[in-house]
Scaffold this motif. Structure first.
Motif, PDB file in Angstrom:
ATOM      1  N   LEU A  43       0.878  -1.166   0.000  1.00  0.00           N
ATOM      2  CA  LEU A  43       0.000   0.000   0.000  1.00  0.00           C
ATOM      3  C   LEU A  43       0.913   1.213   0.000  1.00  0.00           C
ATOM      4  O   LEU A  43       1.871   1.287   0.781  1.00  0.00           O
ATOM      5  N   PHE A  44       0.609   2.195  -0.843  1.00  0.00           N
ATOM      6  CA  PHE A  44       1.531   3.299  -1.070  1.00  0.00           C
ATOM      7  C   PHE A  44       0.762   4.617  -1.138  1.00  0.00           C
ATOM      8  O   PHE A  44       0.537   5.171  -2.208  1.00  0.00           O
ATOM      9  N   PRO A  45       0.330   5.126   0.028  1.00  0.00           N
ATOM     10  CA  PRO A  45      -0.392   6.405   0.027  1.00  0.00           C
ATOM     11  C   PRO A  45       0.518   7.557  -0.390  1.00  0.00           C
ATOM     12  O   PRO A  45       1.747   7.437  -0.383  1.00  0.00           O
ATOM     13  N   ASP A  46      -0.099   8.674  -0.721  1.00  0.00           N
ATOM     14  CA  ASP A  46       0.672   9.860  -1.085  1.00  0.00           C
ATOM     15  C   ASP A  46       1.483  10.368   0.099  1.00  0.00           C
ATOM     16  O   ASP A  46       1.047  10.312   1.253  1.00  0.00           O
ATOM     17  N   LYS A  47       2.644  10.880  -0.226  1.00  0.00           N
ATOM     18  CA  LYS A  47       3.475  11.547   0.774  1.00  0.00           C
ATOM     19  C   LYS A  47       2.830  12.864   1.173  1.00  0.00           C
ATOM     20  O   LYS A  47       2.235  13.552   0.339  1.00  0.00           O
ATOM     21  N   ILE A  48       2.932  13.200   2.435  1.00  0.00           N
ATOM     22  CA  ILE A  48       2.452  14.490   2.927  1.00  0.00           C
ATOM     23  C   ILE A  48       3.677  15.364   3.195  1.00  0.00           C
ATOM     24  O   ILE A  48       4.555  14.991   3.977  1.00  0.00           O
ATOM     25  N   SER A  49       3.752  16.499   2.523  1.00  0.00           N
ATOM     26  CA  SER A  49       4.866  17.421   2.723  1.00  0.00           C
ATOM     27  C   SER A  49       4.372  18.703   3.374  1.00  0.00           C
ATOM     28  O   SER A  49       3.395  19.301   2.915  1.00  0.00           O
ATOM     29  N   GLN A  50       5.046  19.087   4.426  1.00  0.00           N
ATOM     30  CA  GLN A  50       4.810  20.390   5.040  1.00  0.00           C
ATOM     31  C   GLN A  50       6.014  21.268   4.676  1.00  0.00           C
ATOM     32  O   GLN A  50       7.098  21.097   5.225  1.00  0.00           O
ATOM     33  N   ILE A  51       5.789  22.177   3.730  1.00  0.00           N
ATOM     34  CA  ILE A  51       6.865  23.037   3.241  1.00  0.00           C
ATOM     35  C   ILE A  51       6.788  24.364   3.982  1.00  0.00           C
ATOM     36  O   ILE A  51       5.793  25.086   3.902  1.00  0.00           O
ATOM     37  N   PHE A  52       7.848  24.672   4.697  1.00  0.00           N
ATOM     38  CA  PHE A  52       7.857  25.856   5.543  1.00  0.00           C
ATOM     39  C   PHE A  52       8.388  27.086   4.823  1.00  0.00           C
ATOM     40  O   PHE A  52       8.174  28.212   5.270  1.00  0.00           O
ATOM     41  N   ASP A  53       9.096  26.877   3.716  1.00  0.00           N
ATOM     42  CA  ASP A  53       9.656  27.974   2.940  1.00  0.00           C
ATOM     43  C   ASP A  53       9.723  27.518   1.486  1.00  0.00           C
ATOM     44  O   ASP A  53      10.513  26.632   1.152  1.00  0.00           O
ATOM     45  N   THR A  54       8.880  28.084   0.632  1.00  0.00           N
ATOM     46  CA  THR A  54       8.809  27.617  -0.749  1.00  0.00           C
ATOM     47  C   THR A  54      10.086  27.926  -1.528  1.00  0.00           C
ATOM     48  O   THR A  54      10.414  27.236  -2.495  1.00  0.00           O
ATOM     49  N   ALA A  65       3.540   3.705   4.304  1.00  0.00           N
ATOM     50  CA  ALA A  65       3.439   2.560   3.395  1.00  0.00           C
ATOM     51  C   ALA A  65       3.103   1.313   4.199  1.00  0.00           C
ATOM     52  O   ALA A  65       3.243   1.286   5.433  1.00  0.00           O
ATOM     53  N   THR A  66       2.668   0.275   3.500  1.00  0.00           N
ATOM     54  CA  THR A  66       2.395  -1.035   4.103  1.00  0.00           C
ATOM     55  C   THR A  66       2.968  -2.124   3.215  1.00  0.00           C
ATOM     56  O   THR A  66       2.827  -2.075   1.992  1.00  0.00           O
ATOM     57  N   LEU A  67       3.621  -3.111   3.839  1.00  0.00           N
ATOM     58  CA  LEU A  67       4.061  -4.317   3.137  1.00  0.00           C
ATOM     59  C   LEU A  67       3.101  -5.428   3.535  1.00  0.00           C
ATOM     60  O   LEU A  67       3.188  -5.992   4.634  1.00  0.00           O
ATOM     61  N   LEU A  68       2.158  -5.722   2.665  1.00  0.00           N
ATOM     62  CA  LEU A  68       1.083  -6.638   3.018  1.00  0.00           C
ATOM     63  C   LEU A  68       1.602  -8.040   3.310  1.00  0.00           C
ATOM     64  O   LEU A  68       1.162  -8.686   4.266  1.00  0.00           O
ATOM     65  N   GLY A  69       2.535  -8.521   2.510  1.00  0.00           N
ATOM     66  CA  GLY A  69       3.061  -9.868   2.714  1.00  0.00           C
ATOM     67  C   GLY A  69       3.833 -10.017   4.011  1.00  0.00           C
ATOM     68  O   GLY A  69       3.827 -11.086   4.629  1.00  0.00           O
ATOM     69  N   ASN A  70       4.507  -8.954   4.418  1.00  0.00           N
ATOM     70  CA  ASN A  70       5.262  -8.978   5.672  1.00  0.00           C
ATOM     71  C   ASN A  70       4.427  -8.575   6.881  1.00  0.00           C
ATOM     72  O   ASN A  70       4.910  -8.610   8.015  1.00  0.00           O
ATOM     73  N   LYS A  71       3.197  -8.141   6.624  1.00  0.00           N
ATOM     74  CA  LYS A  71       2.252  -7.769   7.678  1.00  0.00           C
ATOM     75  C   LYS A  71       2.791  -6.653   8.569  1.00  0.00           C
ATOM     76  O   LYS A  71       2.680  -6.695   9.787  1.00  0.00           O
ATOM     77  N   VAL A  72       3.385  -5.653   7.924  1.00  0.00           N
ATOM     78  CA  VAL A  72       3.860  -4.482   8.659  1.00  0.00           C
ATOM     79  C   VAL A  72       3.446  -3.218   7.915  1.00  0.00           C
ATOM     80  O   VAL A  72       3.329  -3.200   6.687  1.00  0.00           O
ATOM     81  N   ALA A  73       3.217  -2.178   8.692  1.00  0.00           N
ATOM     82  CA  ALA A  73       2.946  -0.849   8.156  1.00  0.00           C
ATOM     83  C   ALA A  73       3.846   0.123   8.891  1.00  0.00           C
ATOM     84  O   ALA A  73       4.386  -0.184   9.963  1.00  0.00           O
ATOM     85  N   GLY A  74       4.003   1.299   8.313  1.00  0.00           N
ATOM     86  CA  GLY A  74       4.847   2.263   8.996  1.00  0.00           C
ATOM     87  C   GLY A  74       4.957   3.555   8.224  1.00  0.00           C
ATOM     88  O   GLY A  74       4.269   3.776   7.217  1.00  0.00           O
ATOM     89  N   LEU A  75       5.831   4.400   8.714  1.00  0.00           N
ATOM     90  CA  LEU A  75       6.069   5.666   8.045  1.00  0.00           C
ATOM     91  C   LEU A  75       7.470   6.159   8.362  1.00  0.00           C
ATOM     92  O   LEU A  75       8.081   5.766   9.353  1.00  0.00           O
ATOM     93  N   LYS A  76       7.943   7.020   7.462  1.00  0.00           N
ATOM     94  CA  LYS A  76       9.171   7.745   7.728  1.00  0.00           C
ATOM     95  C   LYS A  76       8.816   9.208   7.899  1.00  0.00           C
ATOM     96  O   LYS A  76       8.097   9.785   7.085  1.00  0.00           O
ATOM     97  N   TRP A  77       9.302   9.796   8.978  1.00  0.00           N
ATOM     98  CA  TRP A  77       9.124  11.218   9.267  1.00  0.00           C
ATOM     99  C   TRP A  77      10.491  11.850   9.041  1.00  0.00           C
ATOM    100  O   TRP A  77      11.415  11.654   9.821  1.00  0.00           O
ATOM    101  N   VAL A  78      10.641  12.551   7.913  1.00  0.00           N
ATOM    102  CA  VAL A  78      11.968  13.004   7.514  1.00  0.00           C
ATOM    103  C   VAL A  78      11.960  14.492   7.200  1.00  0.00           C
ATOM    104  O   VAL A  78      11.081  14.991   6.498  1.00  0.00           O
TER     105      VAL A  78
END
Length: 345
Positions: A43-54, A65-78
């Motif tokens: 599963l690959f939802p859209d990235k959410i970007s908070q841009i503080f200075d254009t 994202a989610t890896l269905l076969g591995n039964k894990v979901a998660g996110l990167k906050w970068v």
């Protein structure tokens, strides 16, 4: 019923230990992630970007994202803060959160800073595996920061034939730090500091990498030639004419890229590129659905936007290896779902 919620804290040092002397595993994780996606296993939802200075593009991204076969979901906050570079501090930092999807409980918090560097460079190297010329002897970098250094490290691992590395940066001291990092540990490579001359860094190279924190077309169309592979790492780094000279434009994921601010995305919005002008997504080439490089005369443009399911594949592998090796620190967040309401009265 056990309602204990326990997570494993996995540090940057742990991540480095997991991949110590196992660089090939980085490329395997990337290819595995692309194949999982091509089979519909993510599963690959859209990235959410908070841009503080254009203008500077200082931003924080939330990448789920989610890896269905591995039964894990998660996110990167970068966070990506180009304005950090002139201050001498890293411009990309992050953390990753991993949950299992049988109960939904969180299971790990993982350093995302080193992981982002590894993932970004590993994707570029996997692209190079399929798109680079037969013999890679000279590489050129515009940009000399963390991402450039990681790209060189992994490219040298993938292509031991590299004998010359040229590097250009806005600041001579950054070029010097890049060269000092590798000069003694990789003695079979001749390093050339280009003193900000981007044309010199690109001339007569087999692979070009632009890894800069700015938003400007530093790579000129006049400097690219037949036979090169261009690895475009960040945002707006090259003149439109660079892509227009390409025999093939390959993306990590064109649909995920086309509405962003990278060079070819700007061209798409301005009507200078159409969907049909994109030769392939990298997954199609890995899966054998399309060919990679077919001639030593092709100039190939690879565009990497960064895909959360690849980050998550890294996170899952890091968590699995940390559990096997006894790395990381286990912390109990909650031992029960029972609440003593008296403490809030």
């Amino acid at each position: 019923m056990n309602n204990t919620i326990s997570i494993k804290i996995i540090t940057q040092e742990d991540v480095a230990a997991i991949f110590d002397s196992h660089a090939d595993r980085l490329f395997e994780i990337v290819e595995d992630a692309f194949l999982k996606a091509s089979k519909g296993e993510v599963l690959f939802p859209d990235k959410i970007s908070q841009i503080f200075d254009t203008q500077t593009q200082n931003r924080i991204n939330c990448m789920p994202a989610t890896l269905l076969g591995n039964k894990v979901a998660g996110l990167k906050w970068v966070s990506v803060f180009p304005t950090n570079a002139p201050k001498g501090i890293q411009n990309v930092t992050g953390v990753m959160l991993l949950s299992e999807i049988e109960t939904g409980f969180p299971i790990a918090v993982i350093d995302g800073t080193l992981c982002t560097q590894l993932r970004t460079a590993a994707v570029g190297c996997v692209a190079a595996k399929y798109l680079a010329p037969k013999k890679v002897e000279t590489v050129g970098f515009i940009g000399a920061g963390e991402e450039a250094r990681m790209h060189f490290t992994l490219l040298k691992h993938l292509f031991p034939s590299i004998r010359t590395c040229k590097v250009a940066s806005r600041h001579s001291a950054t070029e010097d730090r890049f060269i000092a990092e590798f000069d003694k540990i990789i003695p079979d490579v001749h390093f050339i500091a280009c003193r900000g001359d981007n044309s010199q860094a690109v001339a007569d190279t087999d692979i070009i990498v632009t890894a800069i924190s700015g938003q400007a077309p530093v790579l000129k169309a006049r400097d690219v030639r037949a036979g090169m592979l261009y690895i475009h790492v960040g945002g707006w780094e090259d003149e439109y004419g660079v892509a227009l000279k390409a025999d093939k434009i390959v993306c990590d994921d064109w649909n995920a890229s086309k509405h962003r601010t990278q060079t070819i995305c700007r061209m798409y919005k301005e009507g200078l590129l159409k969907d049909k002008d994109i030769y392939a997504d990298l997954a199609e080439i890995i899966a054998g659905q399309k060919k990679g490089r077919e001639s030593d005369e092709e100039f190939i443009y690879f565009n990497s936007v960064g895909l959360s399911y690849i980050d998550l594949n890294f996170a899952h592998e890091i968590y699995r290896e940390a559990s096997l090796l006894g790395l990381g620190r286990d912390i109990v967040l909650a031992e029960s779902d029972r609440v003593d309401y008296r403490c809030f009265i």
